[in-house]
Structure formats: C-alpha cells, structure tokens
Design a protein around this motif. Structure first.
Motif, PDB file in Angstrom:
ATOM      1  N   TYR A 121       0.833  -1.199   0.000  1.00  0.00           N
ATOM      2  CA  TYR A 121       0.000   0.000   0.000  1.00  0.00           C
ATOM      3  C   TYR A 121       0.868   1.250   0.000  1.00  0.00           C
ATOM      4  O   TYR A 121       2.044   1.234   0.377  1.00  0.00           O
ATOM      5  CB  TYR A 121      -0.928   0.024   1.222  1.00  0.00           C
ATOM      6  N   HIS A 122       0.240   2.360  -0.446  1.00  0.00           N
ATOM      7  CA  HIS A 122       0.787   3.708  -0.277  1.00  0.00           C
ATOM      8  C   HIS A 122      -0.332   4.566   0.302  1.00  0.00           C
ATOM      9  O   HIS A 122      -1.481   4.485  -0.163  1.00  0.00           O
ATOM     10  CB  HIS A 122       1.239   4.296  -1.617  1.00  0.00           C
ATOM     11  N   ARG A 123      -0.015   5.369   1.290  1.00  0.00           N
ATOM     12  CA  ARG A 123      -0.996   6.276   1.897  1.00  0.00           C
ATOM     13  C   ARG A 123      -0.494   7.696   1.760  1.00  0.00           C
ATOM     14  O   ARG A 123       0.645   8.000   2.126  1.00  0.00           O
ATOM     15  CB  ARG A 123      -1.209   5.934   3.374  1.00  0.00           C
ATOM     16  N   VAL A 124      -1.349   8.577   1.222  1.00  0.00           N
ATOM     17  CA  VAL A 124      -0.956   9.971   1.033  1.00  0.00           C
ATOM     18  C   VAL A 124      -2.101  10.875   1.465  1.00  0.00           C
ATOM     19  O   VAL A 124      -3.275  10.505   1.409  1.00  0.00           O
ATOM     20  CB  VAL A 124      -0.587  10.265  -0.444  1.00  0.00           C
ATOM     21  N   GLY A 125      -1.753  12.080   1.912  1.00  0.00           N
ATOM     22  CA  GLY A 125      -2.764  13.073   2.246  1.00  0.00           C
ATOM     23  C   GLY A 125      -3.027  13.197   3.726  1.00  0.00           C
ATOM     24  O   GLY A 125      -2.684  12.324   4.525  1.00  0.00           O
ATOM     25  N   ASN A 126      -3.691  14.308   4.064  1.00  0.00           N
ATOM     26  CA  ASN A 126      -3.978  14.640   5.457  1.00  0.00           C
ATOM     27  C   ASN A 126      -5.464  14.829   5.726  1.00  0.00           C
ATOM     28  O   ASN A 126      -5.849  15.275   6.796  1.00  0.00           O
ATOM     29  CB  ASN A 126      -3.263  15.951   5.825  1.00  0.00           C
ATOM     30  N   GLY A 127      -6.291  14.530   4.732  1.00  0.00           N
ATOM     31  CA  GLY A 127      -7.705  14.864   4.859  1.00  0.00           C
ATOM     32  C   GLY A 127      -8.442  14.014   5.880  1.00  0.00           C
ATOM     33  O   GLY A 127      -8.037  12.890   6.207  1.00  0.00           O
ATOM     34  N   PRO A 128      -9.570  14.533   6.369  1.00  0.00           N
ATOM     35  CA  PRO A 128     -10.330  13.820   7.392  1.00  0.00           C
ATOM     36  C   PRO A 128     -11.164  12.665   6.846  1.00  0.00           C
ATOM     37  O   PRO A 128     -11.611  11.816   7.610  1.00  0.00           O
ATOM     38  CB  PRO A 128     -11.239  14.914   7.968  1.00  0.00           C
ATOM     39  N   ARG A 129     -11.385  12.636   5.531  1.00  0.00           N
ATOM     40  CA  ARG A 129     -12.159  11.550   4.933  1.00  0.00           C
ATOM     41  C   ARG A 129     -11.226  10.487   4.387  1.00  0.00           C
ATOM     42  O   ARG A 129     -10.081  10.757   4.044  1.00  0.00           O
ATOM     43  CB  ARG A 129     -13.054  12.092   3.815  1.00  0.00           C
ATOM     44  N   ARG A 130     -11.745   9.253   4.267  1.00  0.00           N
ATOM     45  CA  ARG A 130     -10.935   8.144   3.761  1.00  0.00           C
ATOM     46  C   ARG A 130     -11.371   7.775   2.348  1.00  0.00           C
ATOM     47  O   ARG A 130     -12.566   7.592   2.080  1.00  0.00           O
ATOM     48  CB  ARG A 130     -11.064   6.923   4.682  1.00  0.00           C
ATOM     49  N   LEU A 131     -10.398   7.646   1.463  1.00  0.00           N
ATOM     50  CA  LEU A 131     -10.622   7.180   0.097  1.00  0.00           C
ATOM     51  C   LEU A 131      -9.664   6.022  -0.144  1.00  0.00           C
ATOM     52  O   LEU A 131      -8.446   6.194  -0.066  1.00  0.00           O
ATOM     53  CB  LEU A 131     -10.377   8.299  -0.914  1.00  0.00           C
TER      54      LEU A 131
ATOM     55  N   TYR B 219      -6.884  15.593  -4.266  1.00  0.00           N
ATOM     56  CA  TYR B 219      -7.697  14.932  -3.249  1.00  0.00           C
ATOM     57  C   TYR B 219      -7.125  15.077  -1.836  1.00  0.00           C
ATOM     58  O   TYR B 219      -7.863  14.939  -0.856  1.00  0.00           O
ATOM     59  CB  TYR B 219      -7.803  13.431  -3.550  1.00  0.00           C
ATOM     60  N   THR B 220      -5.828  15.314  -1.739  1.00  0.00           N
ATOM     61  CA  THR B 220      -5.168  15.127  -0.447  1.00  0.00           C
ATOM     62  C   THR B 220      -5.504  16.179   0.599  1.00  0.00           C
ATOM     63  O   THR B 220      -5.175  16.000   1.772  1.00  0.00           O
ATOM     64  CB  THR B 220      -3.641  15.061  -0.643  1.00  0.00           C
ATOM     65  N   ASP B 221      -6.136  17.278   0.192  1.00  0.00           N
ATOM     66  CA  ASP B 221      -6.567  18.244   1.205  1.00  0.00           C
ATOM     67  C   ASP B 221      -7.830  17.770   1.921  1.00  0.00           C
ATOM     68  O   ASP B 221      -8.039  18.070   3.097  1.00  0.00           O
ATOM     69  CB  ASP B 221      -6.802  19.617   0.576  1.00  0.00           C
ATOM     70  N   GLU B 222      -8.663  17.004   1.229  1.00  0.00           N
ATOM     71  CA  GLU B 222      -9.917  16.525   1.795  1.00  0.00           C
ATOM     72  C   GLU B 222      -9.850  15.083   2.277  1.00  0.00           C
ATOM     73  O   GLU B 222     -10.636  14.672   3.130  1.00  0.00           O
ATOM     74  CB  GLU B 222     -11.045  16.623   0.765  1.00  0.00           C
TER      75      GLU B 222
END
Length: 279
Positions: A16-26, A57-60
């Motif tokens: 896996y790779h995880r990127v971003g800080n948003g509060p929702r999960r995609l 996407y990574t802001d949200e």
C-alpha cells in the motif's frame, strides 16, 4: 501543510501507499497494471501519488492505494479479491472506494458484499463485464503472461488504452529504451490470474445488491468497457449515475484528469448530477 506519506504492507500481504492529510478516507483499488508492476512500495511512488495522481484529493482525503495480495492462487476471482480487501479495509475504516479498471470489477463485489465498509463507490473506466474486443485483448495478455512476455503486454496496453499524442509517443519511447525498462512482475503468475479473473467477471445480476451511491465514470470509446456497458452498469445499480468523457477511451481518467477529478470529487461530496456527458 505537507502531505503525509506512508507505505508498506497491510496484514503482511497487501502492498500500500498512503498519502494526504484529509479527514475523509478514500481507498483505491488499482487496475491490472498493479500485478504487472515490478516495484515494491516506495517513497518515490508515494511522492508521485501525492503530487500528481491524487494531488487534488489530499486536502480533503487520506488516500490509501492498496494493492491486491501477491501470489494469488490459480482461479482467484474478482469476488475472492474483494474478500481479500475486506480484511484490510475493516482495519482502515469504512471509506469511499475508487476502483480503477480491474480494481472496479473487484469493487463491485466489495460494495455488494461489504456495504458496511463502503460509503460511496466510484467505478473508474470499469463496467459489469468486459466487452468482446477487451476480452480478446485479455486473452492475448494471458498467453503472453504465461510465456513471460511482459514487454509485449506493455506495448499492447498502450495501444488499446491511449489516444492522441500518447498513442503516438509512448510506443516508440518504450521500444527505444528496450527491455530494461520493463521490470518483471514481482509474481508473474498474478498477471495471468488477473487476466482470467477479468475475463470471467460478470456482475449484471449483482448490481442490484450495491447499496452505496455509485458513480460510473469512463471514456465513451473504451476498448474494454464500451459506452453501452458503462450505461448498463450505471443503470443496474439502484443509486447509480454515469459520467461519460467524450473523445477518450480506457485512458480517460489520465487523459482528462482535471475533468475526471472534478467530477469524482463533486460526487464524493454528494453534488453530482444523475447522468452527465462530459465533452
């Protein structure tokens, strides 16, 4: 704020790779290029995902791009793969699911079988079965995979995926750099297993079991999933909607990235129209 980046393996099986800080999960289920890749999870790939593929996407969202397990057994189906994903998504938490191409086939079963884990579903360049031209191509790739002809698959995939300048520029570049540019898959048998799973996929009778609001988005000239198949897929899902990108095929989400991203993000915020033709 700088994007958070993480990568590795979930349950010791799913890269896996995880990127971003948003509060929702995609959570993203990638396509057939996933088993073809000769790469282990890396910071380089994570940076590309954060700063190119999912930068809008990574802001949200916190975006998880989760691969299927390596070393899948012969006969592993798209529904079996959905069950594999259920174990890791349960640990991540219920999320919106973005299935890309083959990943969208898996995501259809995932949404039907695990509604508690699926908030919203996006089927990107993916339908409820593969059309005849696409099936012929997958049969070819399966045979090449059994012989280890990875370069032939890559060249053919470019030809059936892209239009415009990419279809003209990419093949000569690949031939110029030679075989060294095409790493062997980490587990070669995963490619043929994946091709067979795509060929056998048919969820026309299962679409009614998908409860999550669903967006089907793809190109009007897709080699694998024709406009008719995309329309049939969206129509078969109780809360399904369709966005067609004109003038492009299976590479629609890359060739029309800004439009596709905007459409997907509106849908995930629940602002999408029921059906749209995007020229």
């Amino acid at each position: 704020m700088r994007n958070r980046i993480d990568y590795g393996h979930l349950d010791g099986r799913h890269p896996y790779h995880r990127v971003g800080n948003g509060p929702r999960r995609l959570v993203v289920f990638p396509g057939l290029s996933d088993p073809l890749s000769g790469r282990e999870p890396s910071r380089l790939v994570a940076e590309l995902l954060a700063n190119y593929a999912y930068r809008r996407y990574t802001d949200e969202y916190t975006v998880w791009v989760v691969s299927r397990p390596r070393g899948m057994p012969a006969g592993h189906t798209t529904r079996d793969m959905a069950a594999d994903y259920a174990e890791v998504v349960a640990d991540i938490g219920s999320a919106s699911i973005l299935g890309l191409s083959m990943g969208g086939l898996v995501a259809q079963h995932f949404a039907a079988d695990y509604p508690e884990l699926t908030r919203r579903l996006v089927l990107g360049v993916s339908g409820c079965y593969v059309g005849q031209r696409g099936a012929d191509t997958l049969g070819r790739w399966s045979s090449w995979a059994e012989r280890g002809d990875w370069r032939e698959i890559l060249l053919d995939s470019v030809a059936v995926t892209y239009g415009g300048y990419r279809s003209l520029v990419y093949p000569p570049l690949l031939r110029l750099v030679g075989d060294a540019s095409v790493p062997d898959p980490l587990v070669g048998s995963d490619v043929s297993v994946s091709c067979r799973a795509c060929l056998e996929h048919d969820t026309r009778r299962r679409l009614v079991d998908v409860d999550a609001p669903t967006l089907v988005i793809g190109g009007a000239h897709d080699h694998f999933f024709t406009e008719e198949i995309l329309r049939e897929t969206a129509a078969g899902i109780p809360d399904g909607r369709l966005a067609l990108l004109g003038g492009v095929g299976h590479g629609a989400l890359e060739e029309r990235r800004a439009t596709a991203d905007a459409t997907i993000r509106r849908f995930l915020r629940d602002r999408s129209e029921a059906v749209a033709q995007l020229d």
